[in-house]
Design a protein around this motif. Structure first.
Motif, short mmCIF file in Angstrom:
data_model
loop_
_atom_site.label_atom_id
_atom_site.label_comp_id
_atom_site.label_asym_id
_atom_site.label_seq_id
_atom_site.Cartn_x
_atom_site.Cartn_y
_atom_site.Cartn_z
N THR A 97 0.84 -1.47 -0.14
CA THR A 97 -0.23 -0.05 0.23
C THR A 97 0.95 1.38 -0.07
OG1 THR A 97 -0.22 0.03 2.32
CG2 THR A 97 -1.84 -1.02 1.03
N SER A 98 1.84 1.15 0.72
CA SER A 98 2.94 2.27 0.74
C SER A 98 4.31 1.98 1.19
CB SER A 98 2.34 3.29 1.56
OG SER A 98 2.43 3.01 2.74
N LEU A 99 5.20 2.52 0.46
CA LEU A 99 6.53 2.37 1.10
C LEU A 99 7.05 3.51 1.97
CD1 LEU A 99 8.19 1.77 -2.50
CD2 LEU A 99 7.99 0.07 -0.66
N VAL A 100 7.80 3.08 3.08
CA VAL A 100 7.99 4.18 4.25
C VAL A 100 9.73 4.08 4.39
CG1 VAL A 100 7.87 5.17 6.49
CG2 VAL A 100 6.00 4.01 5.36
N TYR A 101 10.15 5.00 3.84
CA TYR A 101 12.00 5.25 3.91
C TYR A 101 12.25 5.76 5.33
CZ TYR A 101 11.68 3.64 -1.22
OH TYR A 101 11.37 3.21 -2.26
N LEU A 102 12.80 5.23 6.18
CA LEU A 102 12.96 5.59 7.44
C LEU A 102 14.53 5.64 7.50
CD1 LEU A 102 12.65 6.18 10.58
CD2 LEU A 102 12.89 3.83 11.03
N ALA A 103 15.04 7.22 7.44
CA ALA A 103 16.37 7.60 7.29
C ALA A 103 17.09 6.64 6.32
CB ALA A 103 17.01 7.35 8.59
N ALA A 104 16.33 6.27 5.08
CA ALA A 104 16.97 5.42 4.23
C ALA A 104 17.59 5.91 3.00
CB ALA A 104 15.62 4.39 4.26
N PHE A 105 18.17 4.91 2.27
CA PHE A 105 18.78 4.99 1.16
C PHE A 105 17.54 5.45 -0.12
CE2 PHE A 105 22.77 4.01 3.05
CZ PHE A 105 23.39 4.98 2.49
N LEU A 106 17.35 6.41 -0.76
CA LEU A 106 16.40 6.53 -1.58
C LEU A 106 16.69 6.47 -3.03
CD1 LEU A 106 13.14 6.72 -2.63
CD2 LEU A 106 13.58 9.05 -1.93
N VAL A 107 17.23 5.71 -3.63
CA VAL A 107 18.16 5.39 -4.62
C VAL A 107 17.25 5.39 -6.04
CG1 VAL A 107 20.16 4.22 -5.75
CG2 VAL A 107 19.76 4.68 -3.23
N PRO A 108 17.66 6.16 -7.06
CA PRO A 108 17.08 5.87 -8.55
C PRO A 108 17.37 4.62 -9.26
CG PRO A 108 18.64 7.50 -8.52
CD PRO A 108 18.65 7.06 -7.04
N ASN A 109 16.87 4.18 -10.26
CA ASN A 109 17.15 3.09 -11.02
C ASN A 109 18.45 3.17 -11.52
OD1 ASN A 109 16.61 0.92 -13.07
ND2 ASN A 109 16.58 2.48 -14.62
N GLY A 110 19.25 2.16 -11.46
CA GLY A 110 20.48 2.34 -12.14
C GLY A 110 21.60 2.58 -11.14
N ARG A 111 21.40 3.25 -10.11
CA ARG A 111 22.16 3.61 -9.16
C ARG A 111 22.37 2.66 -7.95
NH1 ARG A 111 25.74 7.89 -10.47
NH2 ARG A 111 25.55 8.70 -8.35
N THR A 112 23.62 3.08 -7.27
CA THR A 112 23.74 1.92 -6.10
C THR A 112 23.70 2.80 -4.90
OG1 THR A 112 26.18 2.34 -6.01
CG2 THR A 112 25.37 0.59 -7.85
N VAL A 113 23.67 2.06 -3.56
CA VAL A 113 23.97 2.69 -2.36
C VAL A 113 25.43 3.50 -2.34
CG1 VAL A 113 24.30 2.31 0.05
CG2 VAL A 113 22.48 1.29 -1.40
N LEU A 114 26.50 2.72 -2.82
CA LEU A 114 27.71 3.28 -2.79
C LEU A 114 27.86 4.59 -3.49
CD1 LEU A 114 30.52 3.05 -1.66
CD2 LEU A 114 31.08 1.76 -3.60
N GLN A 115 27.39 4.69 -4.69
CA GLN A 115 27.30 5.76 -5.33
C GLN A 115 26.63 7.07 -4.65
OE1 GLN A 115 25.58 4.00 -8.99
NE2 GLN A 115 27.64 4.26 -10.19
N THR A 116 25.52 6.73 -4.06
CA THR A 116 24.70 7.53 -3.40
C THR A 116 25.40 8.30 -2.13
OG1 THR A 116 22.63 6.58 -4.26
CG2 THR A 116 22.48 8.08 -2.30
N MET A 117 25.95 7.33 -1.49
CA MET A 117 27.15 7.65 -0.38
C MET A 117 27.85 8.64 -0.72
SD MET A 117 27.08 4.06 1.75
CE MET A 117 28.29 4.81 2.62
N GLN A 118 28.74 8.32 -1.99
CA GLN A 118 30.02 9.13 -2.42
C GLN A 118 29.26 10.52 -3.09
OE1 GLN A 118 31.61 6.35 -4.86
NE2 GLN A 118 32.85 5.30 -3.04
N SER A 119 27.98 10.78 -3.05
CA SER A 119 27.65 11.93 -3.84
C SER A 119 27.68 13.32 -2.89
CB SER A 119 26.27 11.93 -4.26
OG SER A 119 25.34 11.91 -3.03
N ILE A 120 28.15 13.06 -1.61
CA ILE A 120 28.41 14.06 -0.63
C ILE A 120 29.82 13.83 0.09
CG2 ILE A 120 25.99 14.66 -0.55
CD1 ILE A 120 26.12 13.51 2.46
#
Length: 242
Positions: free
Chosen positions: A93-116
């Motif tokens: 019914t819904s997704l709840v991201y709790l202080a979570a990685f909200l990552v787009p298609n084709g990207r990874t957690v590591l790439q997201t972390m390294q963006s800052i």
């Protein structure tokens, strides 16, 4: 009544929901806290763990429920619930991201972390092993995850955190607008978060806006530092979306 399926973050297990889950049930809902394969008390070898396996495991659980569920993912579990939603959007019914990685298609957690730029507190927090797993340095359990949590709960968490398969951090998400994109998503921000810094949370939300965004003045782990407030916010999100 809603059914909340609670997915833990990296180095954690179902144990982290032990305070919040009973509060959700006391409010008249069901709460199912899972150990992902290889995590917590689950005996699966970490060498066999992939993001795909975790997402398919979550899908098996939600498919066994009579009604669609609210799928809550903390921290690294953001990518797990996203991938699960791609596979079974009609069961959520819904997704709840709790202080979570909200990552787009084709990207990874590591790439997201390294963006800052990395925060000073993170230096020396991760201990990498030759087998492709990682653990958290003892000092970092409080410094990174539990900086507003009571000492006795910090000690409990420090005794329970375990190794994490790093392959999940480098696996690109495979999402589509037609499936994952049609599931309503909400986000709970934590303003004193040192694991996923507030500026990174803001950046992710700017790239992938959510239906509703709730802000909590806590560390990365409100299931221990503010379980009453967390459970109330989860219930409020469900009520607002119904």
């Amino acid at each position: 009544m809603s059914t909340f399926v609670l997915i833990h973050g990296a180095w954690h297990g179902a144990w982290c929901w032990e305070l919040a889950a009973p509060l959700l049930e006391a409010a008249g809902h069901r709460a199912i806290a899972l150990d992902l394969p290889g995590m917590g008390a689950d005996p699966t070898p970490l060498s066999q763990v992939t993001l795909e396996r975790w997402a398919r495991f979550v899908v098996e659980v939600i498919n066994a429920e009579d009604e669609p569920v609210v799928l809550v993912g903390h921290s690294r579990a953001g990518v797990v619930i996203s991938q699960a939603a791609e596979y079974a959007p009609d069961r959520i019914t819904s997704l709840v991201y709790l202080a979570a990685f909200l990552v787009p298609n084709g990207r990874t957690v590591l790439q997201t972390m390294q963006s800052i730029p990395p925060r000073p507190e993170s230096e020396g927090s991760l201990v990498l092993s030759a087998d492709g797993t990682s653990t958290i340095a003892p000092h970092a359990v409080q410094d990174i995850f539990y900086n507003t949590t009571a000492a006795q709960l910090v000690n409990r968490a420090a005794g329970l955190v375990g190794p994490e398969p790093m392959s999940v951090f480098t696996t690109p998400l495979q999402l589509t607008a037609e499936r994952w994109g049609k599931v309503p998503r909400d986000y709970i921000r934590c303003t004193r978060d040192r694991a996923i810094a507030p500026d990174l949370q803001h950046k992710m939300l700017h790239a992938l806006p959510c239906r509703r965004v709730v802000t909590m003045d806590t560390d990365h782990s409100p299931f221990y530092s503010a379980p009453e407030r967390l459970s109330a916010e989860l219930v409020a999100l469900v009520q607002a979306g119904s």
